[in-house]
Every structure is written in C-alpha cells, then in structure tokens.
Design a protein around this motif. Structure first.
Motif, PDB file in Angstrom:
ATOM      1  N   TYR A   1       0.848  -1.204   0.000  1.00  0.00           N
ATOM      2  CA  TYR A   1       0.000   0.000   0.000  1.00  0.00           C
ATOM      3  C   TYR A   1       0.882   1.252   0.000  1.00  0.00           C
ATOM      4  N   ALA A   2       1.732   1.363  -1.012  1.00  0.00           N
ATOM      5  CA  ALA A   2       2.741   2.420  -1.050  1.00  0.00           C
ATOM      6  C   ALA A   2       2.152   3.817  -1.168  1.00  0.00           C
ATOM      7  N   ASN A   3       0.914   3.915  -1.626  1.00  0.00           N
ATOM      8  CA  ASN A   3       0.311   5.236  -1.805  1.00  0.00           C
ATOM      9  C   ASN A   3      -0.671   5.599  -0.701  1.00  0.00           C
ATOM     10  N   ASP A   4      -0.769   4.760   0.309  1.00  0.00           N
ATOM     11  CA  ASP A   4      -1.685   5.050   1.407  1.00  0.00           C
ATOM     12  C   ASP A   4      -1.153   6.234   2.221  1.00  0.00           C
ATOM     13  N   GLU A   5      -2.037   7.151   2.592  1.00  0.00           N
ATOM     14  CA  GLU A   5      -1.607   8.369   3.275  1.00  0.00           C
ATOM     15  C   GLU A   5      -1.054   8.101   4.679  1.00  0.00           C
ATOM     16  N   ARG A   6      -1.339   6.937   5.222  1.00  0.00           N
ATOM     17  CA  ARG A   6      -0.833   6.603   6.560  1.00  0.00           C
ATOM     18  C   ARG A   6       0.568   6.007   6.537  1.00  0.00           C
ATOM     19  N   LEU A   7       1.077   5.725   5.346  1.00  0.00           N
ATOM     20  CA  LEU A   7       2.346   5.011   5.243  1.00  0.00           C
ATOM     21  C   LEU A   7       3.519   5.817   5.783  1.00  0.00           C
ATOM     22  N   LEU A   8       3.655   7.083   5.386  1.00  0.00           N
ATOM     23  CA  LEU A   8       4.841   7.844   5.760  1.00  0.00           C
ATOM     24  C   LEU A   8       4.969   8.008   7.278  1.00  0.00           C
ATOM     25  N   PRO A   9       3.901   8.419   7.982  1.00  0.00           N
ATOM     26  CA  PRO A   9       4.023   8.461   9.449  1.00  0.00           C
ATOM     27  C   PRO A   9       4.316   7.088  10.055  1.00  0.00           C
ATOM     28  N   MET A  10       3.768   6.039   9.448  1.00  0.00           N
ATOM     29  CA  MET A  10       4.021   4.682   9.931  1.00  0.00           C
ATOM     30  C   MET A  10       5.504   4.341   9.830  1.00  0.00           C
ATOM     31  N   LEU A  11       6.102   4.596   8.675  1.00  0.00           N
ATOM     32  CA  LEU A  11       7.525   4.317   8.493  1.00  0.00           C
ATOM     33  C   LEU A  11       8.376   5.140   9.454  1.00  0.00           C
ATOM     34  N   ALA A  12       8.010   6.423   9.608  1.00  0.00           N
ATOM     35  CA  ALA A  12       8.792   7.295  10.485  1.00  0.00           C
ATOM     36  C   ALA A  12       8.712   6.831  11.938  1.00  0.00           C
ATOM     37  N   GLU A  13       7.519   6.522  12.402  1.00  0.00           N
ATOM     38  CA  GLU A  13       7.367   6.080  13.784  1.00  0.00           C
ATOM     39  C   GLU A  13       8.098   4.762  14.023  1.00  0.00           C
ATOM     40  N   SER A  14       8.024   3.867  13.072  1.00  0.00           N
ATOM     41  CA  SER A  14       8.702   2.578  13.219  1.00  0.00           C
ATOM     42  C   SER A  14      10.215   2.746  13.197  1.00  0.00           C
ATOM     43  N   ALA A  15      10.701   3.633  12.348  1.00  0.00           N
ATOM     44  CA  ALA A  15      12.142   3.887  12.306  1.00  0.00           C
ATOM     45  C   ALA A  15      12.621   4.477  13.622  1.00  0.00           C
ATOM     46  N   ARG A  16      11.835   5.405  14.179  1.00  0.00           N
ATOM     47  CA  ARG A  16      12.202   5.982  15.472  1.00  0.00           C
ATOM     48  C   ARG A  16      12.224   4.925  16.573  1.00  0.00           C
TER      49      ARG A  16
ATOM     50  N   ALA B   1      12.561   6.960  -0.144  1.00  0.00           N
ATOM     51  CA  ALA B   1      12.293   6.444  -1.495  1.00  0.00           C
ATOM     52  C   ALA B   1      10.814   6.423  -1.842  1.00  0.00           C
ATOM     53  N   SER B   2       9.962   6.815  -0.917  1.00  0.00           N
ATOM     54  CA  SER B   2       8.522   6.754  -1.166  1.00  0.00           C
ATOM     55  C   SER B   2       8.121   7.644  -2.338  1.00  0.00           C
ATOM     56  N   PRO B   3       7.163   7.191  -3.158  1.00  0.00           N
ATOM     57  CA  PRO B   3       6.684   8.043  -4.250  1.00  0.00           C
ATOM     58  C   PRO B   3       5.833   9.211  -3.760  1.00  0.00           C
ATOM     59  N   GLN B   4       5.431   9.161  -2.493  1.00  0.00           N
ATOM     60  CA  GLN B   4       4.632  10.247  -1.952  1.00  0.00           C
ATOM     61  C   GLN B   4       5.513  11.467  -1.637  1.00  0.00           C
ATOM     62  N   VAL B   5       4.885  12.626  -1.560  1.00  0.00           N
ATOM     63  CA  VAL B   5       5.593  13.845  -1.182  1.00  0.00           C
ATOM     64  C   VAL B   5       5.930  13.756   0.308  1.00  0.00           C
ATOM     65  N   LEU B   6       7.192  13.903   0.623  1.00  0.00           N
ATOM     66  CA  LEU B   6       7.655  13.711   1.994  1.00  0.00           C
ATOM     67  C   LEU B   6       7.694  15.054   2.722  1.00  0.00           C
ATOM     68  N   PRO B   7       6.872  15.231   3.759  1.00  0.00           N
ATOM     69  CA  PRO B   7       6.912  16.487   4.528  1.00  0.00           C
ATOM     70  C   PRO B   7       8.278  16.675   5.188  1.00  0.00           C
ATOM     71  N   PRO B   8       8.721  17.919   5.374  1.00  0.00           N
ATOM     72  CA  PRO B   8      10.048  18.161   5.964  1.00  0.00           C
ATOM     73  C   PRO B   8      10.248  17.480   7.316  1.00  0.00           C
ATOM     74  N   ALA B   9       9.216  17.446   8.149  1.00  0.00           N
ATOM     75  CA  ALA B   9       9.374  16.838   9.470  1.00  0.00           C
ATOM     76  C   ALA B   9       9.695  15.349   9.363  1.00  0.00           C
ATOM     77  N   LEU B  10       9.088  14.675   8.398  1.00  0.00           N
ATOM     78  CA  LEU B  10       9.349  13.245   8.227  1.00  0.00           C
ATOM     79  C   LEU B  10      10.680  13.009   7.510  1.00  0.00           C
ATOM     80  N   ALA B  11      11.039  13.931   6.609  1.00  0.00           N
ATOM     81  CA  ALA B  11      12.368  13.847   5.993  1.00  0.00           C
ATOM     82  C   ALA B  11      13.444  13.988   7.065  1.00  0.00           C
ATOM     83  N   ALA B  12      13.193  14.857   8.033  1.00  0.00           N
ATOM     84  CA  ALA B  12      14.143  15.028   9.136  1.00  0.00           C
ATOM     85  C   ALA B  12      14.302  13.743   9.931  1.00  0.00           C
ATOM     86  N   VAL B  13      13.194  13.045  10.159  1.00  0.00           N
ATOM     87  CA  VAL B  13      13.272  11.765  10.864  1.00  0.00           C
ATOM     88  C   VAL B  13      14.154  10.790  10.091  1.00  0.00           C
ATOM     89  N   ALA B  14      13.932  10.712   8.783  1.00  0.00           N
ATOM     90  CA  ALA B  14      14.703   9.776   7.964  1.00  0.00           C
ATOM     91  C   ALA B  14      16.192  10.082   8.013  1.00  0.00           C
TER      92      ALA B  14
END
Length: 245
Positions: A71-86, A106-119
């Motif tokens: 589900y690479a385009n699901d809107e919940r994915l990016l926060p999920m990845l960030a929280e799991s990485a943390r 690498a997500s095809p979604q637009v990455l908000p700066p706050a989540l890019a910072a987490v990565a």
C-alpha cells in the motif's frame, strides 16, 4: 467473493474486542496481505501494524515494511515508516532502522520536511553507530538543512553530532597514519561547532599531530591559535611548553 474481505475485517474487529489479539492479527493479515482486499485491505494492514506498536520495535518495523510493499500510496504510510524507524532507533536496532529510513526517502509520496528530518536523523545515527562517519556527516548536514519547529535547540544538538562525526573521521585518519587527512578533518570541526569543547579538543589534537610529525611551520600557528582561543584552558601549560621547545 466481494463480501469475503468485509467478513474477515469484521471478524478481526470482533476478535480484538473480545480480547483475542492473536486471532485479530491473523484476520487483519488475511484481509490485507492474503486477499489484498481493495476495500478493506489498507485499513486491515494499518490495524495490523497498530497492534505491533505495543509489542516490539522489530515486529513494528517488519509490519511497516510489509504495508509499504502493498500500500505504497496510502496516506498513513509515511508516518508509519517514520514512527517505526524511530522505535528501532530507540531500541538501538540500527540496520533495520536505517532500512525503514531509506524506504521513507524512497517513497513516491511527497515527503513532509518533518518526516524527511526523521529519515535523515535515523540514517545519520545508524551510520555513526557503525563508525561510518563520513556517511554520518553527510546525513547530519542534510538534517541541518531542514528547519525544525524548535530550530535553536534542535540545531545545536545536530551540530554537536555533526562535529563529532568530523572529529571521529580525524581520529580514524590518525589511526591509519594519514596525518594530512587527520589534521584537515580535525580543523574542519571549527566550521560547524566553533568555540565548543569538541572544537577545542579537535584543535589540540591537530596541533599535537603537527608537533609529532615535526611540522613546525604548521604546528606553531596552531599552538598560538590555541593560546588565543582558550587562554584559561588546563592544557595551556602543555601548549606553552611545546612552543618553547
């Protein structure tokens, strides 16, 4: 059958409400990953991940990766990845944490700066833990370029990590008998953390290397700069002695 996804999803909800967590997880996984149900699959996959957040970080990360694959385009994915990485970073599980951070970037979604910072933070800390200090420096620099909400406090912390990454590159070069590279790295610390304890230490180490290598034309200005920069330092006696000799 079109109704099968709904059946398994409701079964998962009922099992969870009755306290049968394992059965609920299995039912959610069936909807999300065995059936890939177009209506209920993403919700089931998200709930399946949520149930792992109360367990261990490794399972949480594994389920985030699985969700990303389906589900690479699901809107919940990016926060999920960030929280799991943390969570993995907090557990000092560096390689899986870095893998999730890479998925986030690498997500095809637009990455908000706050989540890019987490990565970038997760990658930087992972590289640092693996003593890959040049890669760590690169990631800390990218992190600095992202303006957080609490800019001053966050920037001071990142600059300390960045300076330490550069300092450690100097020590690695020193240990490899690469004197020129070591001195260059140690003197670079001043560019990112001027007038700090690590700046003082790095400058002193650079001067010592120059003295040990009998590079007097390089050593003297470094020692004189140390005198000017830290006139009350405990090491000043040693510096004075080196200048006299």
């Amino acid at each position: 059958a079109p109704a099968a996804g709904r059946y398994w999803f409701l079964l998962a909800e009922v099992r969870l409400a009755s306290g049968d967590r394992l059965a609920a997880e299995q039912a959610y996984a069936t909807v999300a990953y065995d059936r890939h149900d177009p209506q209920f699959g993403a919700d089931a996959g998200y709930n399946h991940w949520l149930l792992a957040t109360a367990a261990d970080a490794a399972e949480q990360g594994a389920r985030a990766t699985r969700f990303n694959a389906s589900y690479a385009n699901d809107e919940r994915l990016l926060p999920m990845l960030a929280e799991s990485a943390r969570a993995l970073l907090a557990a000092a599980d560096m390689l899986p944490a870095a893998a999730l951070a890479q998925q986030l970037l690498a997500s095809p979604q637009v990455l908000p700066p706050a989540l890019a910072a987490v990565a970038h933070q997760v990658l930087a800390r992972s590289y640092f833990a693996q003593q890959q200090f040049a890669f760590a420096e690169s990631e800390f620099r990218q992190l600095l370029a992202i303006a957080p909400a609490d800019r001053d406090a966050a920037e001071a912390d990142v600059r300390q990590w960045l300076a330490t990454s550069i300092y450690q590159q100097g020590l690695q070069a020193r240990d490899n008998q690469q004197t020129d590279e070591a001195i260059d790295h140690l003197l670079r610390v001043a560019q990112v953390a001027p007038q700090t304890k690590i700046h003082r230490t790095a400058h002193y180490e650079a001067a010592l290397l120059a003295v040990d290598a009998k590079r007097w034309q390089q050593a003297e200005p470094l020692l004189l700069a140390y005198q000017r920069g830290w006139p009350a330092d405990d090491l000043l006696t040693d510096v004075d002695a080196m200048l006299v000799s």
